[in-house]
Design a protein around this motif. Sequence first.
Motif, PDB file in Angstrom:
ATOM      1  N   GLY A  88       0.790  -1.228   0.000  1.00 38.78           N
ATOM      2  CA  GLY A  88       0.000   0.000   0.000  1.00 38.78           C
ATOM      3  C   GLY A  88       0.816   1.268   0.000  1.00 38.78           C
ATOM      4  N   ASP A  89       2.020   1.241  -0.574  1.00 44.50           N
ATOM      5  CA  ASP A  89       2.872   2.435  -0.663  1.00 44.50           C
ATOM      6  C   ASP A  89       3.159   3.055   0.701  1.00 44.50           C
ATOM      7  N   ASP A  90       3.181   2.247   1.747  1.00 47.30           N
ATOM      8  CA  ASP A  90       3.443   2.702   3.111  1.00 47.30           C
ATOM      9  C   ASP A  90       2.397   3.683   3.634  1.00 47.30           C
ATOM     10  N   LEU A  91       1.237   3.766   2.978  1.00 52.17           N
ATOM     11  CA  LEU A  91       0.150   4.581   3.548  1.00 52.17           C
ATOM     12  C   LEU A  91      -0.427   3.889   4.777  1.00 52.17           C
ATOM     13  N   PHE A  92      -0.421   2.561   4.772  1.00 53.04           N
ATOM     14  CA  PHE A  92      -0.645   1.794   6.004  1.00 53.04           C
ATOM     15  C   PHE A  92       0.737   1.577   6.605  1.00 53.04           C
ATOM     16  N   ASP A  93       1.011   2.247   7.722  1.00 51.62           N
ATOM     17  CA  ASP A  93       2.379   2.243   8.253  1.00 51.62           C
ATOM     18  C   ASP A  93       2.383   2.073   9.773  1.00 51.62           C
ATOM     19  N   PRO A  94       2.408   0.830  10.246  1.00 54.91           N
ATOM     20  CA  PRO A  94       2.435   0.599  11.695  1.00 54.91           C
ATOM     21  C   PRO A  94       3.713   1.081  12.378  1.00 54.91           C
ATOM     22  N   ALA A  95       4.688   1.571  11.609  1.00 53.74           N
ATOM     23  CA  ALA A  95       5.925   2.091  12.214  1.00 53.74           C
ATOM     24  C   ALA A  95       5.764   3.506  12.734  1.00 53.74           C
ATOM     25  N   ALA A 152      11.166  13.870   8.810  1.00 55.02           N
ATOM     26  CA  ALA A 152      12.535  13.834   8.276  1.00 55.02           C
ATOM     27  C   ALA A 152      13.203  12.501   8.585  1.00 55.02           C
ATOM     28  N   ALA A 153      12.893  11.930   9.764  1.00 49.46           N
ATOM     29  CA  ALA A 153      13.462  10.622  10.127  1.00 49.46           C
ATOM     30  C   ALA A 153      12.856   9.499   9.283  1.00 49.46           C
ATOM     31  N   ALA A 154      11.619   9.721   8.820  1.00 49.03           N
ATOM     32  CA  ALA A 154      10.935   8.802   7.886  1.00 49.03           C
ATOM     33  C   ALA A 154      10.908   7.347   8.344  1.00 49.03           C
ATOM     34  N   PRO A 155      10.367   7.062   9.527  1.00 47.35           N
ATOM     35  CA  PRO A 155      10.263   5.654   9.945  1.00 47.35           C
ATOM     36  C   PRO A 155       9.285   4.898   9.052  1.00 47.35           C
ATOM     37  N   ARG A 156       9.663   3.685   8.655  1.00 50.03           N
ATOM     38  CA  ARG A 156       8.834   2.844   7.805  1.00 50.03           C
ATOM     39  C   ARG A 156       8.954   1.389   8.252  1.00 50.03           C
ATOM     40  N   MET A 157       7.955   0.604   7.920  1.00 45.86           N
ATOM     41  CA  MET A 157       8.021  -0.819   8.237  1.00 45.86           C
ATOM     42  C   MET A 157       9.201  -1.477   7.551  1.00 45.86           C
ATOM     43  N   ALA A 158       9.599  -0.940   6.398  1.00 44.58           N
ATOM     44  CA  ALA A 158      10.744  -1.500   5.685  1.00 44.58           C
ATOM     45  C   ALA A 158      12.037  -1.360   6.471  1.00 44.58           C
ATOM     46  N   ASP A 159      12.057  -0.481   7.484  1.00 44.30           N
ATOM     47  CA  ASP A 159      13.255  -0.303   8.312  1.00 44.30           C
ATOM     48  C   ASP A 159      13.475  -1.491   9.253  1.00 44.30           C
ATOM     49  N   LEU A 160      12.427  -2.279   9.490  1.00 42.55           N
ATOM     50  CA  LEU A 160      12.576  -3.429  10.382  1.00 42.55           C
ATOM     51  C   LEU A 160      13.412  -4.517   9.721  1.00 42.55           C
ATOM     52  N   PRO A 209      16.034   4.195  14.351  1.00 47.78           N
ATOM     53  CA  PRO A 209      15.563   4.222  15.744  1.00 47.78           C
ATOM     54  C   PRO A 209      14.258   4.994  15.926  1.00 47.78           C
ATOM     55  N   ALA A 210      13.794   5.692  14.881  1.00 47.50           N
ATOM     56  CA  ALA A 210      12.523   6.420  14.980  1.00 47.50           C
ATOM     57  C   ALA A 210      11.317   5.493  14.824  1.00 47.50           C
ATOM     58  N   VAL A 211      11.549   4.247  14.427  1.00 49.87           N
ATOM     59  CA  VAL A 211      10.454   3.290  14.298  1.00 49.87           C
ATOM     60  C   VAL A 211       9.878   2.972  15.679  1.00 49.87           C
ATOM     61  N   GLN A 212       8.590   3.216  15.823  1.00 48.63           N
ATOM     62  CA  GLN A 212       7.841   2.815  17.010  1.00 48.63           C
ATOM     63  C   GLN A 212       6.561   2.171  16.511  1.00 48.63           C
ATOM     64  N   LEU A 213       6.348   0.938  16.869  1.00 47.73           N
ATOM     65  CA  LEU A 213       5.271   0.142  16.281  1.00 47.73           C
ATOM     66  C   LEU A 213       3.941   0.350  16.991  1.00 47.73           C
ATOM     67  N   ASP A 214       2.894   0.455  16.192  1.00 49.17           N
ATOM     68  CA  ASP A 214       1.516   0.524  16.683  1.00 49.17           C
ATOM     69  C   ASP A 214       0.688  -0.336  15.737  1.00 49.17           C
ATOM     70  N   LEU A 215       0.173  -1.449  16.243  1.00 48.20           N
ATOM     71  CA  LEU A 215      -0.566  -2.395  15.406  1.00 48.20           C
ATOM     72  C   LEU A 215      -2.066  -2.155  15.456  1.00 48.20           C
ATOM     73  N   GLY A 216      -2.467  -0.929  15.816  1.00 45.92           N
ATOM     74  CA  GLY A 216      -3.890  -0.628  15.919  1.00 45.92           C
ATOM     75  C   GLY A 216      -4.654  -0.788  14.617  1.00 45.92           C
ATOM     76  N   GLY A 217      -3.988  -0.631  13.479  1.00 48.23           N
ATOM     77  CA  GLY A 217      -4.648  -0.808  12.190  1.00 48.23           C
ATOM     78  C   GLY A 217      -4.550  -2.212  11.648  1.00 48.23           C
ATOM     79  N   TYR A 218      -4.107  -3.141  12.473  1.00 52.81           N
ATOM     80  CA  TYR A 218      -3.866  -4.519  12.046  1.00 52.81           C
ATOM     81  C   TYR A 218      -4.487  -5.525  13.014  1.00 52.81           C
ATOM     82  N   ALA A 219      -4.415  -5.210  14.304  1.00 54.40           N
ATOM     83  CA  ALA A 219      -4.729  -6.208  15.335  1.00 54.40           C
ATOM     84  C   ALA A 219      -6.192  -6.627  15.347  1.00 54.40           C
ATOM     85  N   LYS A 220      -7.127  -5.705  15.080  1.00 54.32           N
ATOM     86  CA  LYS A 220      -8.537  -6.086  15.092  1.00 54.32           C
ATOM     87  C   LYS A 220      -8.832  -7.107  13.990  1.00 54.32           C
TER      88      LYS A 220
END
Length: 349
Positions: free
Chosen positions: A113-120, A150-158, A170-181
């Motif tokens: 989804g072009d990182d528009l869905f971004d749990p990072a 500017a830090a641009a955290p993305r799931m691809a950084d994992l 290190p700016a990646v902080q995960l939130d699975l709120g758009g996935y877990a349900k």
Amino acid sequence: MSPALSGGWARALLLACAALVLAACSRAQVFHQESYVFGTRVDVAVYGTDAGQAEAAMADVLREFDRLHRAYHAWEPSELTTLNAALARGETATVSDELAAMLADAQRLAALGDDLFDPALGRLIELWGFHTDTFVPRRPDPAQVAALLAAAPRMADLVLAGNRVSSRNPAVQLDLGGYAKGYALDRAAAILHQRGVANALINIGGNVMALGRKGDQPWRVGIQNPREAGPLATLPLYDGEAIGTSGDYQRYFELDGERYAHLLDPRTGQPAHGTRSLTVLITPRTAAGTLSDAASKPAYIAGDGWREQTRRFGIEHALRVAADGRIQVTRELRARLQLPSGTTVEVVD
């Protein structure tokens, strides 16, 4: 009447009453259990004749929801917050098999989804004040938002290596709120099948999955009107299908006459404003529940580009309510919808 004959009538009457009681007990009905988890109301309905089986299966599902909520909570102590702390320190963490699989799948969906869905983007969600059940209307510090963009955290950084998880950023902080349900819908379906339940409807705050039927008819669900009480439309939901909606009408605040919803555009760091709600219906496939949750986010954030996003996920049944109230619906979903009289929709391919 002789005593013997009278006794025979009494026995016959007792047998008839017993038969009626047994028939009443075996008559199929809908059993319900409700709870509040994932920050929303959840409802599990089972259609069947065995109350004991239904109640036990539904209780198992609600226990699983509670486990998932505690394990992957984004801001209360959980396995996910422990991982986020390690990533912020630049460390590698060992996670459960389940979380490792969820992250790999979320990474795949984000790329699709072009990182528009971004749990990072957990840090951005926190800056906007949505990491709480009772958020205060306020805009974040623009400098902090700019620094995060500017830090641009993305799931691809994992970096995922089995159960070992690290991040190049290190700016990646995960939130699975758009996935877990959505993931929870799939887990519920698996548990119900294991329990021998063939007919059920699972609803997690508007993310819904159907199993089987409700007697001689399919389950029927509504699509919430994003600005008025009640459904915008209703439709049948068949065995193995899941439906999910992303909208600006549940988690939001208003400030100076403007609505700020929790669905954030990673390109701007701001809440997306082009859409009121975006609904996707997932036909039967593996992880249909998960997709019903994750795939509605990029389509919602994409605004007028919503149809391109749904195509990327192989979704042909979708409906959008634009910011100006226009209703756009794919031809495939329009054929299933029952709309209030006088409702105008734009059908798209």
